[in-house]
Design an enzyme around this catalytic site. Structure first.
Site, PDB file in Angstrom:
ATOM      1  N   HIS A 122       0.804  -1.215   0.000  1.00 41.96           N
ATOM      2  CA  HIS A 122       0.000   0.000   0.000  1.00 41.96           C
ATOM      3  C   HIS A 122       0.835   1.261   0.000  1.00 41.96           C
ATOM      4  O   HIS A 122       0.370   2.342   0.342  1.00 41.96           O
ATOM      5  CB  HIS A 122      -1.027  -0.043   1.120  1.00 41.96           C
ATOM      6  CG  HIS A 122      -2.257  -0.780   0.686  1.00 41.96           C
ATOM      7  ND1 HIS A 122      -2.179  -1.944  -0.035  1.00 41.96           N
ATOM      8  CD2 HIS A 122      -3.575  -0.508   0.806  1.00 41.96           C
ATOM      9  CE1 HIS A 122      -3.402  -2.363  -0.323  1.00 41.96           C
ATOM     10  NE2 HIS A 122      -4.273  -1.505   0.179  1.00 41.96           N
ATOM     11  N   ASP A 147      -6.148   4.968   9.825  1.00 37.12           N
ATOM     12  CA  ASP A 147      -7.552   5.115   9.420  1.00 37.12           C
ATOM     13  C   ASP A 147      -8.067   3.865   8.708  1.00 37.12           C
ATOM     14  O   ASP A 147      -9.264   3.634   8.633  1.00 37.12           O
ATOM     15  CB  ASP A 147      -7.701   6.294   8.445  1.00 37.12           C
ATOM     16  CG  ASP A 147      -7.443   7.614   9.127  1.00 37.12           C
ATOM     17  OD1 ASP A 147      -7.422   7.655  10.374  1.00 37.12           O
ATOM     18  OD2 ASP A 147      -7.264   8.620   8.409  1.00 37.12           O
ATOM     19  N   GLU A 163     -10.229  13.707  14.838  1.00 42.56           N
ATOM     20  CA  GLU A 163      -9.665  14.040  13.527  1.00 42.56           C
ATOM     21  C   GLU A 163     -10.444  15.224  12.959  1.00 42.56           C
ATOM     22  O   GLU A 163     -11.277  15.826  13.632  1.00 42.56           O
ATOM     23  CB  GLU A 163      -9.714  12.838  12.564  1.00 42.56           C
ATOM     24  CG  GLU A 163      -8.650  11.787  12.842  1.00 42.56           C
ATOM     25  CD  GLU A 163      -8.375  10.870  11.649  1.00 42.56           C
ATOM     26  OE1 GLU A 163      -8.859  11.153  10.535  1.00 42.56           O
ATOM     27  OE2 GLU A 163      -7.663   9.853  11.856  1.00 42.56           O
TER      28      GLU A 163
HETATM   29  C1  LIG Z   1      -6.298   3.631   2.163  1.00 44.58           C
HETATM   30  C2  LIG Z   1      -5.070   3.917   2.977  1.00 44.58           C
HETATM   31  C3  LIG Z   1      -5.188   4.571   4.188  1.00 44.58           C
HETATM   32  C4  LIG Z   1      -4.071   4.843   4.959  1.00 44.58           C
HETATM   33  N1  LIG Z   1      -4.226   5.461   6.153  1.00 44.58           N
HETATM   34  C5  LIG Z   1      -3.162   5.709   6.934  1.00 44.58           C
HETATM   35  C6  LIG Z   1      -3.306   6.344   8.198  1.00 44.58           C
HETATM   36  O1  LIG Z   1      -4.411   6.665   8.617  1.00 44.58           O
HETATM   37  N2  LIG Z   1      -2.202   6.566   8.931  1.00 44.58           N
HETATM   38  C7  LIG Z   1      -0.954   6.177   8.520  1.00 44.58           C
HETATM   39  O2  LIG Z   1      -0.011   6.374   9.259  1.00 44.58           O
HETATM   40  N3  LIG Z   1      -0.769   5.603   7.324  1.00 44.58           N
HETATM   41  C8  LIG Z   1      -1.856   5.363   6.518  1.00 44.58           C
HETATM   42  N4  LIG Z   1      -1.674   4.766   5.293  1.00 44.58           N
HETATM   43  C9  LIG Z   1      -0.307   4.570   4.798  1.00 44.58           C
HETATM   44  C10 LIG Z   1       0.328   3.275   5.240  1.00 44.58           C
HETATM   45  O3  LIG Z   1       0.908   3.460   6.509  1.00 44.58           O
HETATM   46  C11 LIG Z   1       1.377   2.906   4.204  1.00 44.58           C
HETATM   47  O4  LIG Z   1       0.721   2.525   3.028  1.00 44.58           O
HETATM   48  C12 LIG Z   1       2.343   1.849   4.644  1.00 44.58           C
HETATM   49  O5  LIG Z   1       3.278   1.696   3.603  1.00 44.58           O
HETATM   50  C13 LIG Z   1       1.727   0.511   5.028  1.00 44.58           C
HETATM   51  O6  LIG Z   1       1.340  -0.269   3.931  1.00 44.58           O
HETATM   52  P1  LIG Z   1       1.791  -1.785   3.754  1.00 44.58           P
HETATM   53  O7  LIG Z   1       1.598  -2.515   5.039  1.00 44.58           O
HETATM   54  O8  LIG Z   1       1.111  -2.283   2.558  1.00 44.58           O
HETATM   55  O9  LIG Z   1       3.357  -1.670   3.552  1.00 44.58           O
HETATM   56  P2  LIG Z   1       4.186  -1.656   2.174  1.00 44.58           P
HETATM   57  O10 LIG Z   1       3.697  -0.542   1.365  1.00 44.58           O
HETATM   58  O11 LIG Z   1       4.185  -2.996   1.566  1.00 44.58           O
HETATM   59  O12 LIG Z   1       5.652  -1.319   2.736  1.00 44.58           O
HETATM   60  C14 LIG Z   1       5.981  -0.008   3.183  1.00 44.58           C
HETATM   61  C15 LIG Z   1       7.506   0.100   3.381  1.00 44.58           C
HETATM   62  O13 LIG Z   1       7.901  -0.659   4.507  1.00 44.58           O
HETATM   63  C16 LIG Z   1       8.718  -1.740   4.114  1.00 44.58           C
HETATM   64  N5  LIG Z   1       8.198  -2.902   4.829  1.00 44.58           N
HETATM   65  C17 LIG Z   1       7.047  -3.568   4.632  1.00 44.58           C
HETATM   66  N6  LIG Z   1       6.913  -4.554   5.522  1.00 44.58           N
HETATM   67  C18 LIG Z   1       8.011  -4.498   6.309  1.00 44.58           C
HETATM   68  C19 LIG Z   1       8.469  -5.251   7.413  1.00 44.58           C
HETATM   69  N7  LIG Z   1       7.761  -6.275   7.902  1.00 44.58           N
HETATM   70  N8  LIG Z   1       9.650  -4.925   7.974  1.00 44.58           N
HETATM   71  C20 LIG Z   1      10.375  -3.894   7.497  1.00 44.58           C
HETATM   72  N9  LIG Z   1      10.003  -3.148   6.453  1.00 44.58           N
HETATM   73  C21 LIG Z   1       8.829  -3.452   5.870  1.00 44.58           C
HETATM   74  C22 LIG Z   1       8.595  -1.866   2.611  1.00 44.58           C
HETATM   75  O14 LIG Z   1       9.773  -2.370   2.021  1.00 44.58           O
HETATM   76  C23 LIG Z   1       8.328  -0.442   2.211  1.00 44.58           C
HETATM   77  O15 LIG Z   1       9.523   0.279   2.123  1.00 44.58           O
HETATM   78  C24 LIG Z   1      -2.787   4.485   4.499  1.00 44.58           C
HETATM   79  C25 LIG Z   1      -2.650   3.839   3.267  1.00 44.58           C
HETATM   80  C26 LIG Z   1      -3.781   3.545   2.514  1.00 44.58           C
HETATM   81  C27 LIG Z   1      -3.607   2.853   1.215  1.00 44.58           C
END
Ligand SMILES: Cc1cc2nc3c(=O)[nH]c(=O)nc-3n(C[C@H](O)[C@H](O)[C@H](O)COP(=O)(O)OP(=O)(O)OC[C@H]3O[C@@H](n4cnc5c(N)ncnc54)[C@H](O)[C@@H]3O)c2cc1C
Ligand SMILES: *[C@@H]1O[C@H](CO)[C@@H](O)[C@H](O)[C@H]1NC(C)=O
Ligand SMILES: *[C@@H]1O[C@H](CO)[C@@H](O)[C@H](O)[C@H]1NC(C)=O
Ligand SMILES: *[C@@H]1O[C@H](CO)[C@@H](O)[C@H](O)[C@H]1NC(C)=O
Length: 519
Positions: A100, A158, A269
Site C-alpha cells: 500500500h 484510518d 480528527e
Molecule cells: C487507504 C489507505 C489509508 C491509509 N491510512 C493511513 C493512516 O491513517 N495513517 C498512517 O499512518 N498511514 C496510513 N496509510 C499509509 C500506510 O501506513 C502505508 O501505506 C504503509 O506503507 C503501510 O502499507 P503496507 O503494510 O502495505 O506496507 P508496504 O507498502 O508494503 O511497505 C511499506 C515500506 O515498509 C517496508 N516494509 C514492509 N513490511 C516491512 C516489514 N515487515 N519490515 C520492514 N520493512 C517493511 C517496505 O519495504 C516499504 O519500504 C494508508 C494507506 C492507505 C492505502
C-alpha cells in the site's frame, strides 16, 4: 524540490534498462543459488508482476524473484545469501507488506521481494497486556483476534488493511495519536532480520538502538518479522460524531482544546470540505446516522467548511454516562449548531470504516486508480497561514479525495525512533488523499501533481518547518534535508545494520553499489 512525478519513475525505468545492458545485473548465475537455498517456503521467478504494483499505481518495477517465506529463517537465509555476494552484487531485498505504498517503496527493481503476507496467520498470539503479531499480518486480523479476548491495540491508522511491519516502518497515525502517540509509540518488542541476515529480538531494554532504528525506519535497518503490540480493554461501541465549522480558527482551537482536555473524546480528527464549484464533496459518505432533518438540508453556500470528527467509546451498560460526557464536551465547542451528526456503531465497524468505502469504490472501479497522495506535518505556528494559502488560493475544490487535518502533541512521539516530525510541541497532520481516475482534466494525475507541487513549494518558500509523511524523494540530498539533524543517526544506523544497503531499495535513500540513485 518537487513532489513525486511519473517522469521520475519513468526516468528511473530507463536508467535501469540501460543499467541492465551495461552493468552487472542479476542474471541466472546470481539467482540460481537462490533455488538451492533450503527453505520452508519457496521462490518464484515467474508471475512476479503483482509484486511490481502498489496502491499509488504510479511506479512499477519488476523484481527478479519473489520469496514466499515459510518461516523467519527463510527470510534470514535469503538476506544472508545476498549479503554474502558482497558489494559487487546489485541484488536487493524489499519486504512487501500489503503493497500500500504510494511510489514503489515496497518494490525491488531486479531484486528480491519478500512477500511478508505469506507468514501471516502464523502465531498471532494474544497475551494479557500485549499481542505478538507477525510482521506481515494485517491490522484488521490483529483486531479481530484481540477482540476475541476483549482487548485491542490502542493506536491505529484510518485503514486496517495494512500490515503491522508496513505501518511500523512509517509511524502509523490516526485520531488516537493525540492520546497514545502513533503506532510506533505502542510497541514493546520487535523481532528483526537485519541486512546481514541476523535474527535479532530487540526492545527498549535489549538491542534498543536497533529497536528504535526500525520504528519509522522505512525498512532500512531490517525486516520486522514479529511485533509485540500493547493492548487495552476494547470498548463494545463507539458514538461517532461529525460537526461542521465555517471558521478555521474556531475549528482548530476546538481541536487543540480537545487534544489537551483531560476527559476528552477517544478519537479526534478533522477534514476540509471545499465547495467552490457548487458540488459539495459527500462529507457524510459511509455515515448512516440518525441525522437531524435540518442538518441534511445544510447548504455550504460556497464556503470552505471544516468537519470535526470525534468518537466516544462506551459499553452497552453505560450509554447514559457516555451521553452526559459527550453533551458536556460538545457544549464547549463552537461548531454550527444545525450540523451535529452522530451514529452508534461497534468498535470494529468504526475502526474498519475505510474498508466500507473501499468496497464501494471497488464496485465503481475507482479503487485501483493512481493515488497521488501528499501527507504533510505542519507546525501549529503556521497552520493558519498554510490554510489561508492552500484552502483559500491553491485548491478550488476537494472533489479529488478527502483532505484530513488534525493536531497531535509531540510529547507522545518517542524521539529515539527514526520518525521525522516538525520541531514544535503541536503539529498538524494534513493529508491530501487524491485519486486520479481520469487521463486528463480535474481527475488526472497531472492536475493533482501540479497542486501538490504548489503546496510543497509554498511550504518551502514560506519556510514553515513542514515535514512530509510517507515521503518520496529521488536523491540522497533531498533525504538529508528531510532528516535534518537526524540524518547522522540514520546513516550511522544504516552502516551498522545494513552496511551493503540491501534492504528496501524502493525508498531510494541509500544506493546499492552499482545501481544509479540520483536522477
Ligand atoms: C487507504 C489507505 C489509508 C491509509 N491510512 C493511513 C493512516 O491513517 N495513517 C498512517 O499512518 N498511514 C496510513 N496509510 C499509509 C500506510 O501506513 C502505508 O501505506 C504503509 O506503507 C503501510 O502499507 P503496507 O503494510 O502495505 O506496507 P508496504 O507498502 O508494503 O511497505 C511499506 C515500506 O515498509 C517496508 N516494509 C514492509 N513490511 C516491512 C516489514 N515487515 N519490515 C520492514 N520493512 C517493511 C517496505 O519495504 C516499504 O519500504 C494508508 C494507506 C492507505 C492505502
Ligand atoms: C502536550 O503534552 C504535554 C505532556 O503531556 C503537556 O504538558 C502539554 O501541555 C501538551 N501541550 C499542549 C499544547 O497540549
Ligand atoms: C455548494 O456551493 C454552491 C455555491 O457555490 C451552492 O449553491 C451549493 O448549494 C453548495 N452545495 C451544498 C450541497 O451545500
Ligand atoms: C529527545 O527528547 C529528550 C527529552 O525531551 C531530549 O533531552 C533529547 O535531546 C531529545 N533528543 C533528540 C535527538 O531530539
Amino acid at each position: 524540490m518537487k513532489p513525486p512525478s511519473l517522469v521520475h519513475c519513468f526516468k528511473l525505468l530507463v536508467l535501469l534498462a540501460l543499467a541492465r545492458l551495461t552493468m552487472h545485473v542479476p542474471d541466472e548465475d546470481m539467482l540460481s543459488p537462490l533455488g538451492a537455498l533450503r527453505l520452508d517456503g519457496h521462490f518464484s521467478f515467474h508471475d512476479v508482476s503483482a509484486m511490481a504494483r502498489d496502491f499509488g499505481n504510479q511506479c512499477s518495477f519488476l523484481p527478479a524473484a519473489v520469496l514466499h517465506p515459510g518461516s523467519v529463517s527463510d527470510i534470514a537465509a535469503t538476506v544472508r545469501h545476498v549479503f554474502s555476494l558482497g558489494e559487487g552484487s546489485p541484488l536487493t531485498v524489499a519486504a512487501r507488506g500489503h503493497g500500500h505504498s504510494l511510489m514503489g517503496q515496497s518494490q525491488a527493481a531486479q531484486g528480491i521481494v519478500v512477500r511478508m503476507e505469506s507468514l501471516r496467520g502464523a502465531r498471532l498470539q494474544v497475551h494479557d497486556g500485549f499481542v505478538d503479531a507477525p510482521g506481515g499480518e494485517l491490522w484488521i486480523n490483529v483486531l479481530r483476534e484481540t477482540l476475541k479476548h476483549g482487548l485491542a491495540p490502542k493506536s491505529w491508522t484510518d485503514y486496517l488493511h495494512l500490515t503491522v511491519g508496513g505501518t511500523l516502518s512509517n509511524a502509523g497515525v490516526s485520531g488516537q495519536a493525540f492520546r497514545h502517540g502513533p503506532q510506533v509509540s505502542n510497541v514493546n518488542q520487535l523481532e528483526i532480520v537485519t541486512g546481514r541476515g541476523d535474527v535479532v529480538t530487540c526492545s527498549p531494554e535489549d538491542n534498543s538502538d536497533l529497536f528504535y532504528a526500525a520504528l519509522g525506519g522505512l525498512g532500512q535497518f531490517g525486516i520486522i518479522t514479529r511485533a509485540r503490540i500493547a493492548l487495552e480493554p476494547a470498548p463494545e461501541m463507539v458514538r461517532w460524531i461529525r460537526v461542521l465549522y465555517s471558521d478555521f480558527e474556531s475549528f482548530t482551537e476546538d481541536q487543540e482544546m480537545l487534544i489537551m482536555a483531560e476527559n476528552s473524546f477517544d478519537y479526534i480528527e478533522g477534514f476540509v470540505i471545499i465547495n467552490r464549484t457548487g458540488i459539495l464533496n459527500n462529507w457524510r459518505a459511509s455515515f448512516k446516522p440518525q441525522d437531524p432533518v435540518q442538518a441534511s438540508h445544510f447548504q455550504s453556500d460556497g464556503r470552505v467548511l471544516y468537519c470535526l470528527e470525534l468518537t466516544k467509546n462506551f459499553n452497552s451498560g453505560d450509554t447514559d454516562t457516555m451521553e452526559q460526557e459527550v453533551a458536556v464536551l460538545l457544549s464547549r465547542l463552537r461548531f454550527i449548531q444545525s450540523t451535529l451528526f452522530h451514529t452508534d456503531v461497534t468498535y470494529l465497524e468504526f475502526l474498519d470504516r475505510v474498508h466500507t468505502s473501499e468496497l464501494k469504490l471497488r464496485a465503481q472501479s475507482l479503487w485501483e486508480v493512481p493515488h497521488p497522495w501528499l501527507n504533510l506535518l505542519i507546525p501549529r505556528s503556521s497552520i493558519r497561514r498554510f490554510a489561508t494559502e492552500v484552502f483559500g488560493r491553491i485548491l478550488k475544490d476537494s472533489n479529488n479525495g478527502p483532505i484530513l487535518l488534525y493536531p497531535v502533541n509531540k510529547s507522545k512521539w518517542d524521539n529515539k525512533t527514526s520518525v521525522v516530525i516538525p520541531d514544535e510541541e503541536i503539529f498538524y497532520l494534513v493529508g491530501f488523499l487524491s485519486s486520479a481516475p481520469s487521463l486528463s482534466g480535474h481527475g488526472s494525475i497531472a492536475h493533482a501533481m501540479s497542486l501538490n507541487s504548489q503546496i510543497v513549494e509554498f511550504c518551502e518558500e514560506a519556510d514553515i518547518g513542514m515535514k512530509q509523511y510517507l515521503a518520496h524523494y529521488t536523491t540522497q540530498e533531498q533525504w538529508k534535508t528531510h532528516f535534518g539533524a537526524r540524518w547522522e543517526t540514520f546513516e550511522r544506523r544504516k552502516h551498522r545494520y545494513d552496511p551493503l544497503a540491501i534492504l528496501a531499495p524502493g525508498q531510494r535513500i541509500f544506493p546499492k553499489a552499482s545501481l544509479p540513485l540520483s536522477l
